[in-house]
Design an enzyme around this catalytic site. Structure first.
Site, mmCIF file in Angstrom:
data_model
loop_
_atom_site.group_PDB
_atom_site.id
_atom_site.type_symbol
_atom_site.label_atom_id
_atom_site.label_comp_id
_atom_site.label_asym_id
_atom_site.label_seq_id
_atom_site.Cartn_x
_atom_site.Cartn_y
_atom_site.Cartn_z
ATOM 1 N N SER A 28 0.566 -1.665 0.252
ATOM 2 C CA SER A 28 0.170 0.044 -0.169
ATOM 3 C C SER A 28 0.978 2.129 0.293
ATOM 4 O O SER A 28 0.308 2.086 -0.432
ATOM 5 C CB SER A 28 -1.082 0.485 0.961
ATOM 6 O OG SER A 28 -0.149 -0.028 2.347
ATOM 7 N N LYS A 89 1.408 4.761 6.986
ATOM 8 C CA LYS A 89 0.294 4.559 5.922
ATOM 9 C C LYS A 89 1.556 6.856 5.659
ATOM 10 O O LYS A 89 1.854 7.138 6.865
ATOM 11 C CB LYS A 89 -0.984 5.800 6.184
ATOM 12 C CG LYS A 89 -2.018 4.182 5.946
ATOM 13 C CD LYS A 89 -1.647 4.101 4.329
ATOM 14 C CE LYS A 89 -3.020 2.803 5.224
ATOM 15 N NZ LYS A 89 -2.388 1.387 3.587
#
Length: 250
Positions: A28, A89
């Site tokens: 991701s 993230k």
């Protein structure tokens, strides 16, 4: 026995308040991070909460010495809603910001974030490389992944590369307003990241994340492997290492 107890206390203090290792479990955050990367995070940047401690031991009420992350920081945090799994993230929005995606373009506080096409991100196909068949190529007789890559630059001057593989549901969203005490987080692999664009759901999106959940800031890769090593064959540990990724900072 006393020595082991002292050692355990020292390790507990270091992991809770100074440094902690983290391994990358998914794609991701490609291209910056790949499956098989190992990195250190620093724990003091944003203050401390219960999630700074191993297993989230509830010894710290709220946040101590709180500081707001900068846009563009890469952070490790306990993912909502259960706060049981560690995710990584990039910080896109901080309290008071509005965030929206329109046609794959990121908008921050109503203004488009510059998105410049750069050379494709190319990575050798390996056990630790998730590669859609549509993006596989042969280079020098070796299979590689070649993903469309773009350079984004935030208002504070922070630049980083993102992948945009095509049109998905996450390319067009409503306007998100980041409330006090929260951050809007996104993966650099924009079409393969369950992030703040999606409602918090176990194993899915994370919603807008409380700052209390943030454990630390990613600072440097200390090891990386393509996944081809075998534990019983020590020499393969060296051949599997991605040496060029070791020592990369953020």
């Amino acid at each position: 026995m006393v020595f082991l107890l002292k050692l355990a206390i020292v390790v507990f203090i270091i992991r809770s308040f100074l440094f902690s290792p983290f391994s990358i479990p998914s794609g991701s955050m490609q291209p910056r991070l790949m499956i098989g990367d190992y990195l250190f995070i620093t724990k003091w940047n944003y203050g401390y909460s219960r999630y700074s401690l191993p297993w989230g031991i509830p010894l710290i009420p709220g946040r101590i010495l709180p500081r707001t992350p900068a846009r563009g920081d890469v952070v490790v945090f306990k993912a909502p809603p259960s706060a049981k799994q560690d995710y990584i993230k990039r910080v896109i929005g901080i309290p008071g910001d509005t965030v929206q995606m329109r046609g794959g373009q990121l908008f921050l506080n109503g203004k488009a974030i510059p998105k410049q096409r750069v050379a494709d991100w190319v990575a050798p196909v390996s056990p630790n490389t998730n590669c859609d068949y549509a993006f596989q190529r042969i280079v020098a007789e070796q299979p590689v992944c070649a993903y469309p890559q773009f350079r984004e630059t935030l208002p504070n001057g922070k630049s980083y590369n993102v992948l945009d593989l095509g049109t998905t549901e996450a390319d067009d969203t409503g306007v998100f307003t980041v409330p006090a005490g929260h951050a809007f987080l996104m993966g650099d692999n924009r079409d393969d990241s369950a992030d703040s664009r999606f409602p918090a759901r176990e194993g899915g999106g994370i919603g807008i994340v409380p700052l209390e959940n943030i454990e630390g800031k990613a600072v440097v890769n200390f090891f990386s492997t393509d996944g081809s090593a075998e534990w019983l064959l020590p020499w393969t540990w060296f051949s599997a290492a991605r040496w060029h990724r070791i020592g990369e900072g953020f």
